[in-house]
Design an enzyme around this catalytic site. Structure first.
Site, short mmCIF file in Angstrom:
data_model
loop_
_atom_site.label_atom_id
_atom_site.label_comp_id
_atom_site.label_asym_id
_atom_site.label_seq_id
_atom_site.Cartn_x
_atom_site.Cartn_y
_atom_site.Cartn_z
N TYR A 190 90.96 18.01 69.59
CA TYR A 190 91.59 18.45 68.54
C TYR A 190 91.98 19.79 68.41
CZ TYR A 190 92.53 18.73 63.29
OH TYR A 190 93.17 19.11 62.06
N HIS B 98 89.66 11.45 71.35
CA HIS B 98 89.34 13.04 71.22
C HIS B 98 88.41 13.48 70.09
CE1 HIS B 98 90.60 14.65 67.37
NE2 HIS B 98 91.57 13.46 67.28
N CYS B 99 87.48 14.38 70.57
CA CYS B 99 86.61 15.06 69.66
C CYS B 99 87.26 16.35 69.31
CB CYS B 99 85.15 15.29 70.15
SG CYS B 99 84.94 15.86 71.93
N TRP B 100 86.25 17.39 69.11
CA TRP B 100 87.06 18.79 68.76
C TRP B 100 87.26 19.41 69.97
CZ3 TRP B 100 89.17 22.00 66.14
CH2 TRP B 100 88.92 23.70 66.20
#
Length: 355
Positions: A133, A104-106
């Site tokens: 996230y 995952h990233c943002w």
């Protein structure tokens, strides 16, 4: 050309909804591909940081995106990431030797998508956390409000031994949440003594959710009566509202017992550290009280200094407790601090009142 961290283009890669990931988390190693700074600010407990960019690199790409063009930012991002492709694979192999990962990233965009594509080509079983996230954060803050626990709040003035009672309750098989342990702070001006650096507010919420989500809603959960702030962190609104509308079992422990308890807990710290903590609350405690307490410290009369500070905290506790909307308040008179015996007593009272 699109934002480097928005709207994933890798439609062939499978996504994993947050709630589904949380229910099967041990099956996959979670890789957080955001920068180290983002990871430090707050991350999903158990996630390992495999950053696509350093903080400086992301700032550079972001500046190009805002001030020059999307195309320049995208190409610069490729320049940076392209030079580190083998590094990403080696690190992922080290972090997830079983090669089963979730990334995952943002927002579940191009950062996670890019690394997910690379790892998939390298033989990894890959999922992307849907919404990233941000979706996780939205999920936990909503859950704090929507999932209702059978909380029982343990109250009592400073020095009543509430933390030790929580530990004794856990030893007896009761569900407990130790907010001060999660905050790495004991809640007063002296609360940081002997503790590690506090987490960020965001990380405190993430760590709290890890426990909160595991609680069986059919059984009671014990928690200590706290202020909304514990050092520099804050209890999330949803959990706070549940605490303050739950039953409160309030311990009434003799003043002298509490002085002795605090002397045992804090007496080994250097006097300079104790005096520095005392001076933090000088305005609220009153100059004369602080002066008398400091004089007692200088005379090595820790009992008198502790008693002066304790009278101040007794007033603040009474004021804070009066603001609660507890469903029920029951005072329990205790002659001495004996955590194991007090834990048994609290269980008996809770059982008798169907708490």
């Amino acid at each position: 050309m699109q934002n480097y961290d928005n709207h994933p283009a890798q439609l062939h890669l499978k996504t994993l909804p947050v709630n589904e990931f949380l229910s099967q988390q041990p099956e996959r190693v979670l890789l957080d591909v955001r920068t180290p700074g983002e990871y430090f600010q707050g991350h999903i407990p158990g996630a390992l940081n495999l950053p696509l960019f350093t903080d400086a690199e992301r700032a550079e790409v972001g500046t190009l995106y805002k001030q020059v063009s999307k195309e320049k930012a995208f190409l610069r991002g490729l320049d940076i990431a392209g030079a580190k492709l083998s590094h990403y694979i080696r690190e992922a192999m080290r972090m997830a030797p079983g090669r089963k990962v979730a990334l995952h990233c943002w927002r579940g965009g191009q950062r996670s998508g890019s690394l997910a594509t690379l790892l998939a080509f390298s033989g990894f079983d890959v999922r992307i956390l849907a919404g990233g996230y941000k979706a996780y954060r939205n999920h936990i803050l909503t859950t704090f409000s929507e999932k209702k626990l059978r909380l029982v709040v343990i109250g009592g003035k400073t020095g009543s031994g509430k933390t030790e009672i929580l530990k004794a309750l856990a030893d007896l098989g009761e569900q407990t949440i130790d907010l001060e342990a999660l905050a790495r702070h004991k809640g007063s001006a002296f609360g940081a003594l002997g503790e590690a650096l506090q987490p960020t507010v965001e990380q405190f919420e993430n760590d709290l959710f890890l426990l909160f989500d595991k609680m069986d809603t059919s059984r009671r959960v014990w928690v200590e009566n706290e202020s909304r702030s514990i050092g520099r962190v804050f209890i999330p609104q949803g959990f706070w509202e549940q605490m303050k509308s739950s039953p409160l079992l309030q311990l009434e422990v003799p003043f002298e017992q509490r002085v002795n308890y605090l002397l045992a807990a804090y007496g080994a710290f250097p006097p300079e550290a104790l005096m520095a903590c005392l001076q933090k609350i000088q305005k609220r405690m009153g100059g004369q009280n602080v002066k008398e307490a400091l004089e007692a410290f200088h005379q090595n009369d820790l009992a008198t200094a502790t008693a002066i500070a304790l009278r101040y905290y007794d007033k603040t506790y009474a004021h804070a407790t009066s603001k609660g909307n507890f469903s029920k308040i029951q005072d329990i008179v205790v002659e001495k601090i004996a955590p194991a015996a007090m834990a048994h007593q609290l269980i008996e009272i809770a059982d008798a009142n169907d708490l």
